[in-house]
Every structure is written in structure tokens, then in C-alpha cells.
Enzyme design. Structure first.
Site, PDB file in Angstrom:
ATOM      1  N   SER A  72       0.842  -1.188   0.000  1.00  0.00           N
ATOM      2  CA  SER A  72       0.000   0.000   0.000  1.00  0.00           C
ATOM      3  C   SER A  72       0.887   1.251   0.000  1.00  0.00           C
ATOM      4  CB  SER A  72      -0.966  -0.024   1.187  1.00  0.00           C
ATOM      5  OG  SER A  72      -2.001   0.910   1.027  1.00  0.00           O
ATOM      6  N   ASP A 102      -7.219  -4.345  -7.800  1.00  0.00           N
ATOM      7  CA  ASP A 102      -6.826  -3.518  -6.652  1.00  0.00           C
ATOM      8  C   ASP A 102      -6.960  -2.032  -7.003  1.00  0.00           C
ATOM      9  OD1 ASP A 102      -5.730  -2.336  -4.434  1.00  0.00           O
ATOM     10  OD2 ASP A 102      -3.751  -3.273  -4.633  1.00  0.00           O
ATOM     11  N   HIS A 128      -6.757  -5.698  -2.516  1.00  0.00           N
ATOM     12  CA  HIS A 128      -5.654  -4.974  -1.886  1.00  0.00           C
ATOM     13  C   HIS A 128      -5.106  -5.707  -0.666  1.00  0.00           C
ATOM     14  CE1 HIS A 128      -3.099  -1.552  -1.258  1.00  0.00           C
ATOM     15  NE2 HIS A 128      -3.549  -1.359  -0.034  1.00  0.00           N
TER      16      HIS A 128
END
Length: 656
Positions: free
Chosen positions: A135, A198, A330
Site C-alpha cells: 500500500s 486492486d 488490496h
């Protein structure tokens, strides 16, 4: 494909697995700015950065939270030499743009922790450094790698290059950043894994204003580390997905028009009215299709198109399901990547100019690429089935249902065809750059021949006790005329090269080729003095002003920066080819202001200091000291007191 290294130098499969494991686990340690973990069975050391989950850490300002890299204390020119950052366009002298939130966070980590000490320790122990994160932690890992490359990576000292492996990282910087990485040869050290749906790697394609009310809610949902749907998450996820992808569509479409050579001014007018994200991919991307296949893409123009097209809906009623998946993906890197690595099913999308638009009549390699694109949602295998059955007078109920279903997919296929055409255009552009480079390489012989002729002219002038600068300025003989012809011929070649570089029509690595840097420097040193002589011979300064202020051609400014960058010199320190321009201006000043030496004392001292350095370094020839040269006349007109203590009085006596 070389094993499962994905073409990234020094990468091994166990490094990927370890990086993914520690990157996902790092979110449990948000109170720590970074973590360090050493591999048990190798010399690898992992520097892991956890993500951050507040809007302020992603967007410091509207619209996209960007900042020029030269505004950073971390990566701006430092010290007295003011060596410019590598993260810039050399030709346009324009610094890269990066995300300010991520940059400030990394600056804080570097200043408030022991990261630098631990990295230097790993360098001393000759360990393989791996920067990693999931991330927004991946974004910090990217900047950490850049910092390492700028500050510590010295190939001449055979230091081990770093690796950067990220998972679901948002985009960090702009086109110039990517251009610089490819020019420096650094792009090969970056590997980014992206799950097909994602949403996080696409977030930076949308302005904050379009999603400000939703972004914090989405970040909070992701920070919970729970798979969706959670209560109330579906409507939020759906709105967020549509917002991000709508903006991604605008960015991808504009980029595609540029790839395909659309020069319609309406395009740029429309683009100026729309907030288009500056962020672009860099490095190697690996798309995880969701069925165990890994698709490797190194062409970053193609990556941008895939970030949009690979996450499209097949049907409108899929919105909620895909929106959920865009968040779940994600959090799913570790299990999905483990499955993919076990399957060893890897396809590299290279030679994109020959990408198949369908499976018909393609070879084995193209079949693999075709299937990989299908797995990314760029399907193109249905129209031939529709055409085959459309001519039948009677259709069974089963065929009719299939026909209806497939007909509904024609729109999707049309979109997929556009996507494949965009990928082809990205490949064609890359191929064209290589073709342009070959064409420029073929001009080297003409450049070298022209420079050799001018060297002959220079030597002949010196023998005649008239420096070639002054001989050309007077232009009385046939040799001077011939020299001018060569000057103009070389000007045409170099203007073409510089224009192509300025338009990014040559491979990024062209600017880093030693043979061209040296040739450009030789050209500038021999030919620019002739341009200066021509400028002042025709008194162009009376209309335009000093040569250096408004008249210096881009071909010389560019090639000077080219050398300064290649040799890590201070900004503006390679100005030896401009020597005569300063001499002319000093001479004009003293002519119009007799006896006013104090007004130019510092300029004279600075010129003498540089001249001594340039002559000793063989960057300026000794003919500047000939008795009748413009410089010698200027120097002898200076006050006796100055001449008696001048640092170059010895050179004047010895070489004059």
C-alpha cells in the site's frame, strides 16, 4: 523470462515471497516508522515500511498532492557544487514531480530514525538491500530506493544495487521521474506487484476533490484488514470505484492520443480544462490476474493503459461485485502471490507492436500473450463466433441464449480492442525510439568528419598566429567561409538531435551513452566559440542583448547540462565553451565605460579563475593567449595593479 526474476537484476523467488510476507505484516507495527529484517539463509536485509491510513499522508494539497522534487531538502542540489538531482529532464531542465505526502513522510523517517545508519551498515557488510512495502508503504519504499541510488549507489565502487519490491503501491511520481529512472538504468531495480482489480494503484489518477468525501472512509476500511463486504461498505466502495476509474479513463485516453500521434489542438484544449493526474508508472509491473497467472510489463506506457483497462466491468450489474473485489484484492497479495509463484505461469508482454488483436493466425508466443490479455479482461475471441452463427436461419434455444449473451459482450470486445490498440501504440513508440537512435548513430560519422575539419581550421589559424575565434570573427579568407559551412551543417544535425531528445523521441538511455556525451562536449567546445564570434561580428548583441542572456542556442545549453549530469558536476560549471561570450561583454563594458574597471572586477577575477582551470584541464586551447587575440587585448587593457597580481599573468607570459 529468466526464471522468476521478472527480469529484475539480482532478484530471486525467495526474495519476492519474503518481501510480500514482511510487507503485509508491517501494518501491525504502525507505531514504527520502518522495520528491518535479515534473511536467515542469505545476505538479504529487508527494510520494510508500513502503510499510513490518513488522507493527509496521501494528499498534502489539492488537486493531486504533488510537489517538484527540487523543493525537497532531501533530493535538491546540495553543497557548494550544487550537483543537480538525477530526477529531472536534462534537456528541459525540469525536475520530476512526486507526491508530497509520501516524500515528507520519508524525509521525516530519515531525519528522526536510525534508517540511514542501518543502511550504511548494510552497505559496509555488503548485504543485498531490499526496500519493500504494501500500500502506501510501497510508495515510501520507492522513495527510499531513490534516496539510496542518489546518495549511496556508486557503480564504480562495485556496490550492490538495491532492490525495491512493492505490493499494491499507489503511484508516486510523474513521467519525468520514470524518464530519469530509465535514463540512469535504475528502472531495473524496481518491481511492483498489482492485483488485477486492486483500486489503490489507481487512486492517484483521481484528484482529491473528486473523492475527498470518500477517501478517508475507504482508507479506514482498508486499515481494518477485514475482507468485504462489511456493513455499509458496498455503497461506499461502488461510488469510490466509479470515481477513480472515471478519472483513470481520462488519463489513459489522453495518454493514448499522445501515443498515437494525435496533434489536434482541441485535445490539448480539452486536457487543459480537465484535471489530469501527473502521476505515471515507473519500473517493472507484474499484474496478478486472479487465476494464478502473472503478467510482466516493462513498458510503462502500456502499464498505464492496463491500470485502466484491466479493471473494467464486463456488465453494468457487476459494479458492486467489482467494487468489493477492488478493496479485497488490496489485502490478498500474500495468498494470491503464493499461488501464482507455485504455478510458475508467467507471461511477459514484450514486443507490443506485434500484439495480437485475436487468437487467429498467431504463433505460440502470441497465443500466450493473447491468453494473458484475456485473463486481464482484454477479451477478443467472441466476434468470430457471432458471425459464424448469425447466418443460420434457425437457432436452437441454447445457441440463441449464447448468441444473446455474446452480443451483449460486443461492446466489451470493442473496448478490449481499443485497449490492445493502445498497447500496440506503446510498443510502436518504443520501436520508433530505437529506430530514431539508429538513425542518429548513423550521423556520428558526419559529425566527427565535420569536427575534424574544424580542428584543421583551428590548427591552421594557430600556426598563422591568429586564434580561430578571431580568424572566424574577421572572416576574410576562403578557409573562414568553409568553416562557416561546416558550422551550419553541424548545427542542422545537432538541432535535430536536441529536438528529438526534447520531444522524448529517443530511448531514455541515449542521454547516458558515454560516446554521445563526449561527442556533444567536443562539438560544443569547438563550435560554440564560432557561434559567439558570428554573433558579435554582426553586432546582434545591440538588438538582442548579451549572447548568454537571450541568444545562446538550446543545443549548447542542453549539451552543457548533459556533460554536467554525466560527470556529476556542479550546475553551470562546464561553461568553458562560453568563454568568448564573457570576454566580448567585458570588452564592450570597458569600451563604453573607460576606466570603470571596479564595475567588473569580480567578473574579471571569476573569468581568470575559470580560465586557469579550463586551460590546465585542456578544456580551452592555448590560442586564447596569442598576442592578437581578443582576450589578450582585453587583459592588457586592464589596470597594471590588477595585472601584477593576476593569477594568469604566468600563463600570459608563457603562452602569449
Amino acid at each position: 523470462m529468466d526464471g522468476l526474476t521478472f527480469g529484475v537484476r539480482g532478484l530471486r523467488e525467495e526474495v519476492i515471497k519474503k518481501a510480500c510476507s514482511v510487507a503485509m505484516a508491517a501494518h501491525k507495527s504502525l507505531e514504527k516508522p520502518y522495520l528491518v529484517e535479515k534473511a536467515r539463509t542469505s545476505s538479504d536485509v529487508f527494510f520494510i515500511f508500513p502503510g499510513s491510513w490518513s488522507v493527509g499522508s496521501w494528499f498534502c494539497r489539492p488537486a493531486f498532492g504533488e510537489i517538484k522534487i527540487n523543493q525537497s531538502e532531501l533530493l535538491s542540489p546540495k553543497g557548494n557544487d550544487k550537483v543537480a538531482t538525477s530526477l529531472r529532464s536534462i534537456g528541459r531542465d525540469e525536475p520530476a514531480t512526486v507526491n508530497e505526502g509520501f516524500l515528507r513522510r520519508f524525509e521525516m523517517i530519515l531525519s528522526d530514525s536510525s534508517l540511514q545508519i542501518e543502511v550504511e551498515k548494510a552497505i559496509t557488510e555488503k548485504q543485498q538491500i531490499v526496500f519493500t512495502g504494501h500500500s502506501s508503504g510501497g510508495a515510501i519504499a520507492i522513495l527510499a530506493t531513490i534516496w539510496y541510488l542518489e546518495e549511496h549507489f556508486k557503480p564504480e565502487k562495485t556496490r550492490i544495487p538495491p532492490l525495491c519490491v512493492t505490493f499494491g503501491s499507489p503511484l508516486v511520481a510523474d513521467f519525468i521521474f520514470n524518464h530519469a529512472l530509465r535514463r540512469e538504468g535504475w528502472s531495473q531495480y524496481f518491481l511492483h506487484f498489482v492485483m488485477r482489480y486492486d483500486i489503490v494503484p489507481r487512486i492517484m489518477l483521481a484528484p482529491l476533490s473528486s473523492m475527498e468525501s470518500q477517501l478517508q472512509q475507504i482508507l479506514d476500511l482498508l486499515n481494518q484488514k477485514a475482507f468485504f463486504p462489511s456493513q455499509g461498505s458496498i455503497p461506499e466502495a461502488s461510488r469510490f470505484y466509479k470515481t477513480v476509474m472515471r478519472n483513470a479513463s481520462a488519463v489513459a485516453s489522453h495518454a493514448a492520443c499522445q501515443l498515437m500521434g494525435n496533434t489536434n489542438p482541441i485535445l490539448e484544449t480539452v486536457a487543459s480544462l480537465i484535471e489530469l493526474s501527473p502521476y505515471r508508472p515507473s519500473g517493472t509491473f507484474v499484474f496478478c490476474t486472479g487465476n494464478g497467472k502473472l503478467v510482466v510489463v516493462k513498458n510503462t506506457d502500456a502499464v498505464l493503459q492496463l491500470l485502466f483497462y484491466s479493471s473494467q466491468l464486463s456488465y453494468e450489474n457487476e459494479l458492486e461485485a467489482i467494487a468489493e473485489r477492488s478493496l479485497n484484492n488490496h489485502l490478498d497479495y500474500q495468498s494470491a502471490l503464493q499461488e501464482s509463484l507455485n504455478m510458475q505461469n508467467v507471461v511477459e508482454l514484450d514486443h507490443l507492436e506485434g500484439l495480437p488483436l485475436s487468437s487467429n493466425g498467431t504463433g505460440a508466443d502470441n497465443i500466450a500473450k493473447h491468453m494473458a490479455l484475456n485473463d486481464l479482461g482484454l477479451v477478443s475471441s467472441y466476434l468470430h463466433f457471432v458471425d459464424k452463427h448469425r447466418s443460420k436461419h434457425t437457432l436452437s434455444i441454447i445457441v440463441l441464449k449464447v448468441y444473446i449473451a455474446i452480443s451483449n459482450m460486443i461492446a466489451l470486445e470493442s473496448q478490449s480492442t481499443r485497449a490492445r490498440l493502445c498497447l500496440r501504440a506503446a510498443g510502436e513508440q518504443e520501436k520508433q525510439k530505437l529506430s530514431n537512435q539508429q538513425r542518429m548513430d548513423e550521423k556520428k560519422a558526419a559529425i566527427e568528419e565535420g569536427l575534424a575539419k574544424l580542428e584543421e581550421y583551428k590548427n591552421k589559424s594557430t600556426v598563422c598566429q591568429v586564434g580561430y575565434y578571431d580568424a572566424f570573427k574577421l572572416s576574410k579568407d576562403e578557409d573562414d567561409f568553409k568553416a562557416n559551412i561546416k558550422r551550419l551543417e553541424l548545427t542542422g544535425i545537432w538541432d535535430e538531435i536536441i529536438e528529438m531528445l526534447n520531444r522524448y523521441e529517443l530511448p531514455e538511455g541515449f542521454e547516458n551513452r558515454k560516446v554521445w556525451v563526449e561527442l556533444a562536449t567536443k562539438y560544443r567546445r569547438i563550435v560554440e566559440p564560432l557561434d559567439v564570434a558570428n554573433y558579435y561580428r554582426h553586432a546582434k548583441n545591440e538588438d538582442t542583448g548579451p549572447y548568454m542572456h537571450k541568444a545562446r542556442p538550446r543545443r549548447y545549453r542542453y549539451t552543457q547540462r548533459w556533460r554536467e549530469h554525466a560527470e556529476r558536476m556542479g550546475v553551470g560549471s562546464s561553461g568553458e565553451s562560453c568563454f568568448w561570450a564573457e570576454v566580448e561583454e567585458l570588452q564592450l563594458y570597458l569600451t563604453t565605460n573607460p576606466g570603470a574597471f571596479e564595475g567588473i572586477r569580480e567578473r574579471v577575477l571569476n573569468l581568470e579563475r575559470k580560465l586557469e582551470e579550463w586551460v590546465n584541464g585542456n578544456q580551452i586551447s592555448n590560442d586564447v593567449f596569442l598576442e592578437g587575440s581578443t582576450f589578450t587585448k582585453l587583459w592588457k587593457s586592464l589596470p597594471d595593479q590588477h595585472k601584477s597580481i593576476s593569477r594568469i599573468q604566468g600563463l600570459i607570459k608563457q603562452l602569449g
